[in-house]
Write a protein that holds these residues in place. Sequence first.
Motif, short mmCIF file in Angstrom:
data_model
loop_
_atom_site.label_atom_id
_atom_site.label_comp_id
_atom_site.label_asym_id
_atom_site.label_seq_id
_atom_site.Cartn_x
_atom_site.Cartn_y
_atom_site.Cartn_z
N VAL A 1 0.82 -1.20 0.00
CA VAL A 1 0.00 0.00 0.00
C VAL A 1 0.86 1.26 0.00
CG1 VAL A 1 -1.95 -1.09 1.13
CG2 VAL A 1 -0.20 -0.01 2.52
N MET A 2 2.16 1.10 0.11
CA MET A 2 3.04 2.25 0.14
C MET A 2 3.20 2.80 -1.28
SD MET A 2 3.56 2.34 3.31
CE MET A 2 4.65 3.71 3.35
N PRO A 3 3.38 4.11 -1.43
CA PRO A 3 3.56 4.67 -2.76
C PRO A 3 4.84 4.17 -3.42
CG PRO A 3 3.94 6.33 -1.08
CD PRO A 3 3.45 5.10 -0.38
N ALA A 4 4.84 4.19 -4.74
CA ALA A 4 6.02 3.76 -5.48
C ALA A 4 7.20 4.64 -5.12
CB ALA A 4 5.74 3.84 -6.98
N SER A 5 8.37 4.07 -5.20
CA SER A 5 9.56 4.80 -4.79
C SER A 5 10.68 4.59 -5.80
CB SER A 5 10.01 4.29 -3.43
OG SER A 5 11.25 4.83 -3.09
N THR A 6 11.59 5.53 -5.83
CA THR A 6 12.75 5.39 -6.69
C THR A 6 13.94 4.86 -5.91
OG1 THR A 6 13.35 7.70 -6.26
CG2 THR A 6 12.02 7.24 -8.21
N GLY A 7 13.78 4.62 -4.62
CA GLY A 7 14.87 4.14 -3.79
C GLY A 7 15.10 2.65 -3.97
N ALA A 8 16.18 2.16 -3.35
CA ALA A 8 16.54 0.76 -3.41
C ALA A 8 15.51 -0.10 -2.69
CB ALA A 8 17.92 0.56 -2.78
N LYS A 9 15.21 -1.25 -3.27
CA LYS A 9 14.30 -2.23 -2.67
C LYS A 9 12.94 -1.63 -2.30
CE LYS A 9 18.09 -4.98 -0.92
NZ LYS A 9 18.69 -5.64 0.21
N ARG B 1 12.27 1.22 -1.09
CA ARG B 1 12.31 2.19 0.00
C ARG B 1 12.34 3.61 -0.56
NH1 ARG B 1 17.28 -0.59 2.66
NH2 ARG B 1 16.38 -2.63 2.95
N PRO B 2 11.73 4.54 0.16
CA PRO B 2 11.78 5.94 -0.29
C PRO B 2 13.20 6.49 -0.15
CG PRO B 2 10.80 5.80 1.88
CD PRO B 2 10.99 4.39 1.40
N THR B 3 13.53 7.42 -0.99
CA THR B 3 14.83 8.09 -0.88
C THR B 3 14.77 9.14 0.23
OG1 THR B 3 14.25 9.80 -2.46
CG2 THR B 3 15.24 7.79 -3.36
N LEU B 4 15.93 9.58 0.66
CA LEU B 4 15.98 10.62 1.68
C LEU B 4 15.30 11.89 1.17
CD1 LEU B 4 16.87 11.35 4.53
CD2 LEU B 4 19.12 11.92 3.62
N ALA B 5 15.48 12.20 -0.11
CA ALA B 5 14.82 13.37 -0.69
C ALA B 5 13.30 13.24 -0.62
CB ALA B 5 15.27 13.56 -2.13
N GLU B 6 12.78 12.05 -0.85
CA GLU B 6 11.34 11.83 -0.75
C GLU B 6 10.86 11.97 0.69
OE1 GLU B 6 10.46 8.76 -4.41
OE2 GLU B 6 11.36 7.95 -2.59
N ILE B 7 11.62 11.42 1.61
CA ILE B 7 11.24 11.49 3.03
C ILE B 7 11.20 12.94 3.49
CG2 ILE B 7 11.93 10.85 5.38
CD1 ILE B 7 13.17 8.29 4.07
N ARG B 8 12.08 13.77 2.99
CA ARG B 8 12.08 15.19 3.36
C ARG B 8 10.79 15.90 2.96
NH1 ARG B 8 17.21 16.69 5.09
NH2 ARG B 8 18.91 15.36 4.37
N THR B 9 10.02 15.33 2.04
CA THR B 9 8.75 15.94 1.62
C THR B 9 7.56 15.42 2.43
OG1 THR B 9 8.20 14.30 -0.10
CG2 THR B 9 9.63 16.18 -0.73
N TRP B 10 7.78 14.44 3.30
CA TRP B 10 6.70 13.85 4.09
C TRP B 10 6.18 14.86 5.12
CZ3 TRP B 10 8.67 8.26 5.50
CH2 TRP B 10 8.72 7.48 4.33
N PRO B 11 4.96 14.65 5.61
CA PRO B 11 4.43 15.51 6.67
C PRO B 11 5.25 15.38 7.96
CG PRO B 11 2.87 13.75 6.12
CD PRO B 11 4.04 13.61 5.20
#
Length: 86
Positions: A8-16, A18-28
């Motif tokens: 159910v997690m959104p698609a990610s460009t990170g390894a395996k 997982r979200p990238t650090l750049a993506e995590i920085r956009t989280w609430p």
Amino acid sequence: MPRNHLSVMPASTGAKGRPTLAEIRTWPATVSLPKAATALGCSPRHLQDRVKQGDSPVKTIPFGSRAVVITADLIRLLSGEERGVA
């Protein structure tokens, strides 16, 4: 085949997946334990157990019968920053 709890997690460009650090920085400001567990590369159950034992690697806030993870602390951990003295 059993449904993967991470599906159910959104698609990610990170390894395996997982979200990238750049993506995590956009989280609430706070995120669910399952979402944080995905970023950490562990199961939601493992992170939940660590929170219950009081040795979570990230700061959490109790929210009713569950806990949420403080995104800034998740970013701190994943970027290798030292935890500040409070």
